[in-house]
Design a protein around this motif. Structure first.
Motif, PDB file in Angstrom:
ATOM      1  N   THR A   1       0.839  -1.209   0.000  1.00 25.79           N
ATOM      2  CA  THR A   1       0.000   0.000   0.000  1.00 25.79           C
ATOM      3  C   THR A   1       0.871   1.256   0.000  1.00 25.79           C
ATOM      4  O   THR A   1       0.617   2.197  -0.759  1.00 25.79           O
ATOM      5  CB  THR A   1      -0.904   0.003   1.256  1.00 25.79           C
ATOM      6  OG1 THR A   1      -1.579  -1.236   1.363  1.00 25.79           O
ATOM      7  CG2 THR A   1      -1.907   1.145   1.192  1.00 25.79           C
TER       8      THR A   1
ATOM      9  N   GLU B   1       1.409   4.302  -2.995  1.00 27.38           N
ATOM     10  CA  GLU B   1       1.291   5.757  -2.767  1.00 27.38           C
ATOM     11  C   GLU B   1       2.605   6.467  -3.080  1.00 27.38           C
ATOM     12  O   GLU B   1       2.614   7.540  -3.663  1.00 27.38           O
ATOM     13  CB  GLU B   1       0.896   6.025  -1.306  1.00 27.38           C
ATOM     14  CG  GLU B   1      -0.508   5.590  -0.945  1.00 27.38           C
ATOM     15  CD  GLU B   1      -1.584   6.188  -1.873  1.00 27.38           C
ATOM     16  OE1 GLU B   1      -2.669   5.594  -1.961  1.00 27.38           O
ATOM     17  OE2 GLU B   1      -1.318   7.232  -2.525  1.00 27.38           O
TER      18      GLU B   1
ATOM     19  N   ASN C   1      -0.608   3.774   8.331  1.00 23.64           N
ATOM     20  CA  ASN C   1      -0.944   2.531   7.618  1.00 23.64           C
ATOM     21  C   ASN C   1      -0.424   1.311   8.374  1.00 23.64           C
ATOM     22  O   ASN C   1      -1.153   0.359   8.666  1.00 23.64           O
ATOM     23  CB  ASN C   1      -0.306   2.611   6.220  1.00 23.64           C
ATOM     24  CG  ASN C   1      -0.742   1.463   5.336  1.00 23.64           C
ATOM     25  OD1 ASN C   1      -0.508   0.309   5.652  1.00 23.64           O
ATOM     26  ND2 ASN C   1      -1.391   1.796   4.239  1.00 23.64           N
TER      27      ASN C   1
END
Ligand code: P6P
Length: 344
Positions: free
Chosen positions: A45, A49, A82
């Motif tokens: 993830t 980004e 995260n």
């Protein structure tokens, strides 16, 4: 490492590799494999980004300062949140520490696991806005009381006790490199399928190199022994492969990874630049110790500039800083001789 040696391993995913490694331990419950799998989801993830940072609102500062006194970048905050949120509910972790958080991070009540996790969510974040390599570094220990809420005491263990150490480098490709104490293995992310594939099995750091990584801007602040070592490696002597070439990316994870692959030495000694760096700049728990585990597993070394093994230092705080000399064994041995005054 040649391209040919990547071919036959291409089909081995990191999940397969972790499970195969677990087979060597009949007592394994699968919790560690589960922890790593969750951490890898967070890494994918973050990679997505990082690779699009220029397109969204992810460049620049988040408008706050962390415990280190550093400006938090937006991607730092994203990466930290995260990892924290995902691992707090994983059921594998008892307590966490992050470069971005002053105190130990508790997990969600009822989800306490048997491991601790210390991490630098995005190391080298000054490189974000200039599209240079950055990375996530992590260190895993066994908590002292399995299944109960962990505390700072569970986190303050020497690197020698680590169960797993690793990093994800977000560079020209995204790579995961980790060790469980059975060698060092590198995986490259295929973003089209979202899988890490074994691309660098059983990595070994060349014993001698001709590259050094240091911030020469700190020259005025170094101790005399560092000056003597630097003068030596810059002298012209082809018989001993000198002068060395300099390579410095400004992100520890990127400078370390290059030295792991090609050989090299990274030095960030004690300096008189400012009080905060008097004991060194880099953090022991989630930067120096995990990379030291990897370095030693790959045949390299990691010491302080007064010769202590990084892996033997018992942290006295979550954010303790240490001087760091890490890389190819023979290069670290040589630096150690200079720092001990045995050479000049
Ligand atoms: P300097 C990044 O901020 C970091 O913590 C490491 O990733 C890197 O090796 C070091 O600091 C760079 O420090 O003083 O050269 O900018």
């Amino acid at each position: 490492m040649t391209v040919d040696s990547i071919g036959p391993s291409y089909g081995i995913t990191v999940s397969r590799h972790i499970l195969d490694s677990q087979r060597h331990h009949p007592e394994a419950t699968g919790d560690l494999s589960g922890l790593l799998s969750e951490l890898i989801v967070a890494a994918k993830t973050i990679s997505a980004e990082v690779n699009m940072a220029g397109l969204g609102d992810f460049l620049g500062a988040a408008g706050k300062t962390n415990i280190q006194g550093e400006k938090v970048q937006k991607l730092d905050a994203f990466a930290n949140t995260n990892i924290k949120r995902r691992m707090a509910r994983s059921g594998y972790v008892a307590v966490m520490a992050s470069e971005e958080e002053a105190d130990a991070i508790p997990v969600v009540e009822g989800y306490e696991g048997k491991y601790t996790l210390a991490f630098d969510p995005l190391d080298g974040s000054s490189n974000i806005d200039v599209n240079a390599s950055i990375g996530t570094i992590f260190s895993i220990h066994r908590a002292k009381n399995d299944g109960y809420p962990g505390t700072e005491v569970d986190l303050l263990q020497p690197g020698r006790n680590q169960v797993v150490a690793g990093y994800i480098i977000y560079g020209s490709s995204t790579m995961l490199v980790y060790t469980t104490g059975e060698g060092v293995h590198g995986f490259t992310l295929d973003p089209t399928v979202g899988e890490f594939y074994l691309s660098h099995p059983d990595m070994h750091m060349p014993a001698r190199s001709r590259y050094y990584s240091v911030n020469e801007g700190n020259t005025a602040y170094w101790h005399p022994e560092m000056h003597q070592y630097m003068r030596y490696i810059k002298e012209v002597d082809k018989t001993t492969g000198r002068p060395y070439s300099t390579r410095y990316i400004g992100a520890l994870v990127a400078d370390f990874h290059r030295n792991l692959v090609t050989g090299g030495i990274f030095l960030y000694p004690c300096d008189t630049k400012n009080a905060a760096q008097a004991g060194g700049k880099l953090r022991l728990l989630y930067e120096a110790a995990p990379l030291a585990f990897i370095a030693e597993q790959a045949g390299g070394r990691a010491i302080t500039d007064d010769g202590r093994a990084i892996m033997d230092i018992v942290p006295d705080g979550l954010h303790q800083r240490v001087p760091l000399v890490i890389g190819s064994k023979l290069d670290v041995d040589l630096a150690e001789e200079f720092f001990a005054g045995k050479r000049s």
